[in-house]
Design an enzyme around this catalytic site. Sequence first.
Site, PDB file in Angstrom:
ATOM      1  N   ARG A   1      16.736   0.704   0.204  1.00  0.00           N
ATOM      2  CA  ARG A   1      15.486   0.166   0.703  1.00  0.00           C
ATOM      3  C   ARG A   1      15.079   0.789   2.040  1.00  0.00           C
ATOM      4  O   ARG A   1      13.916   0.734   2.425  1.00  0.00           O
ATOM      5  CB  ARG A   1      15.582  -1.356   0.805  1.00  0.00           C
ATOM      6  CG  ARG A   1      14.264  -2.056   0.943  1.00  0.00           C
ATOM      7  CD  ARG A   1      14.239  -3.461   0.296  1.00  0.00           C
ATOM      8  NE  ARG A   1      15.422  -4.251   0.533  1.00  0.00           N
ATOM      9  CZ  ARG A   1      15.639  -5.015   1.621  1.00  0.00           C
ATOM     10  NH1 ARG A   1      14.727  -5.066   2.571  1.00  0.00           N
ATOM     11  NH2 ARG A   1      16.740  -5.721   1.726  1.00  0.00           N
TER      12      ARG A   1
ATOM     13  N   TYR B   1     -12.045   2.525  -4.747  1.00  0.00           N
ATOM     14  CA  TYR B   1     -11.355   2.095  -5.962  1.00  0.00           C
ATOM     15  C   TYR B   1     -11.456   0.576  -6.053  1.00  0.00           C
ATOM     16  O   TYR B   1     -11.324  -0.132  -5.061  1.00  0.00           O
ATOM     17  CB  TYR B   1      -9.907   2.560  -5.908  1.00  0.00           C
ATOM     18  CG  TYR B   1      -9.011   1.963  -6.953  1.00  0.00           C
ATOM     19  CD1 TYR B   1      -9.350   2.024  -8.312  1.00  0.00           C
ATOM     20  CD2 TYR B   1      -7.813   1.335  -6.603  1.00  0.00           C
ATOM     21  CE1 TYR B   1      -8.532   1.468  -9.275  1.00  0.00           C
ATOM     22  CE2 TYR B   1      -6.991   0.781  -7.560  1.00  0.00           C
ATOM     23  CZ  TYR B   1      -7.350   0.844  -8.897  1.00  0.00           C
ATOM     24  OH  TYR B   1      -6.532   0.286  -9.852  1.00  0.00           O
TER      25      TYR B   1
ATOM     26  N   ASP C   1      -8.841   7.932   1.666  1.00  0.00           N
ATOM     27  CA  ASP C   1      -8.229   8.012   0.338  1.00  0.00           C
ATOM     28  C   ASP C   1      -8.576   9.385  -0.225  1.00  0.00           C
ATOM     29  O   ASP C   1      -9.722   9.658  -0.567  1.00  0.00           O
ATOM     30  CB  ASP C   1      -8.762   6.890  -0.551  1.00  0.00           C
ATOM     31  CG  ASP C   1      -8.030   6.800  -1.884  1.00  0.00           C
ATOM     32  OD1 ASP C   1      -7.595   7.853  -2.394  1.00  0.00           O
ATOM     33  OD2 ASP C   1      -7.920   5.692  -2.428  1.00  0.00           O
TER      34      ASP C   1
ATOM     35  N   LYS D   1      -1.767   9.737  -9.760  1.00  0.00           N
ATOM     36  CA  LYS D   1      -2.819  10.574 -10.317  1.00  0.00           C
ATOM     37  C   LYS D   1      -2.439  12.064 -10.258  1.00  0.00           C
ATOM     38  O   LYS D   1      -1.508  12.489 -10.910  1.00  0.00           O
ATOM     39  CB  LYS D   1      -4.130  10.290  -9.593  1.00  0.00           C
ATOM     40  CG  LYS D   1      -4.437   8.793  -9.434  1.00  0.00           C
ATOM     41  CD  LYS D   1      -4.431   8.021 -10.727  1.00  0.00           C
ATOM     42  CE  LYS D   1      -5.061   6.631 -10.624  1.00  0.00           C
ATOM     43  NZ  LYS D   1      -4.317   5.671  -9.775  1.00  0.00           N
TER      44      LYS D   1
END
Length: 412
Positions: free
Chosen positions: A80, A134, A199, A224
């Site tokens: 983590r 988005y 973004d 993507k």
Amino acid sequence: MDWDKDWDKDLRADTRGTTRALATEAVHAGRDDLARQGLHAPPIDLSTTYPSYDSRAEAARIDAFAATGAEPDGPPVYGRLGNPTVARFETALARLEGTEAAVAFASGMAALSAVLLVRGSMGLRHVVAVRPLYGCSDHLLTAGLLGSEVTWTDPAGVADALRPDTGLVLVESPANPTLAEVDLRAVAHACGSVPLLVDNTFATPVLQRPAGHGARLVLHSATKYLGGHGDVLAGVVACDEEFAGRLRQIRFATGGVLHPLAGYLLLRGLSTLPVRVRAASANAAELARRLAADPRVARVHYPRIGGAMVAFEVHGDPHEVIGGVRLITPAVSLGSVDTLIQHPASISHRIVDAGDRRDAGVSDRLLRLSVGLEDGDDLWADLDGALGERTGVPEGDRTGGTADRPEAPARN
């Protein structure tokens, strides 16, 4: 497409002072040490924990991480806190975006959430944002799910929308799904000392590097184009080391870590990113040209910067187009090697209020096309069939559409 031959020559120096082009960095960044280890392919480290026989030193390293979020020196501690395979991808993406660091997360939304949590923890919960974004990013801000408050504005209104408690300015360029573009340098100037987050999912660092235009934070849904094959879910923020430390602390506390196998797939995806973006963009530009000349299409959106995304509005029923494709896949997401089509008002932006959606240019007749690597003529044949009959239009009349784009994409 008449690509600028020097479009990917944004050079940086390696450790010996030699400059390397983006295409070279895409292949070698994050892998520079492999040959010295007698390796060719990067190893996948699946360990969740790592042995340490010096608990005092381990405590000191954990204290150091708690203070600054800097990556611990020496061997890994716990999955983590960080993972060697994921770290290779982070190093490579930072090199491609021209930033000091990058921090990877389990998804693009986890990455955006971490940024908001960092700023919110400093009492800076107000966000200035430009639509469209988005759909889930829009919803996260509008619903205040993380305690944030948003002011929506156009790019020219950013400076006037800032407040003493503004922690972030958020834009997406080209925007999802209308492909609207923002003058990043002008917006960054308007932000003053407030961090600008861009973004950059649609453009990728191949077409645009926002940090070079003044953005402090660069967000990717790595699901993507960075992964590029529709088989990995991830997000990443490229930024300076100070902000990266804060993001690592949030990632450790909330657990939004990226799996090592996903890190490996993303690093592999980066190696072909420039080639994939070039080829898909060439296909997209040609499809945009044909759609703009088709009487069944009311309007085509294709960005000045180029890229592999096309949006278009039809005169007829967009749902019939979705149902009519056979080669193209009707599905959410984008950036894969195969071509995908979806109806934003029904899916990706359904969660956005209908009035806000339309005000942002997301009409009910808009379709979003993520163009892949298939043969362009095959793609057009499939679209042509899905668009239906050219009823009432003479065969020689092909002037029904208008394209929001220049003759050739320009580099930003």
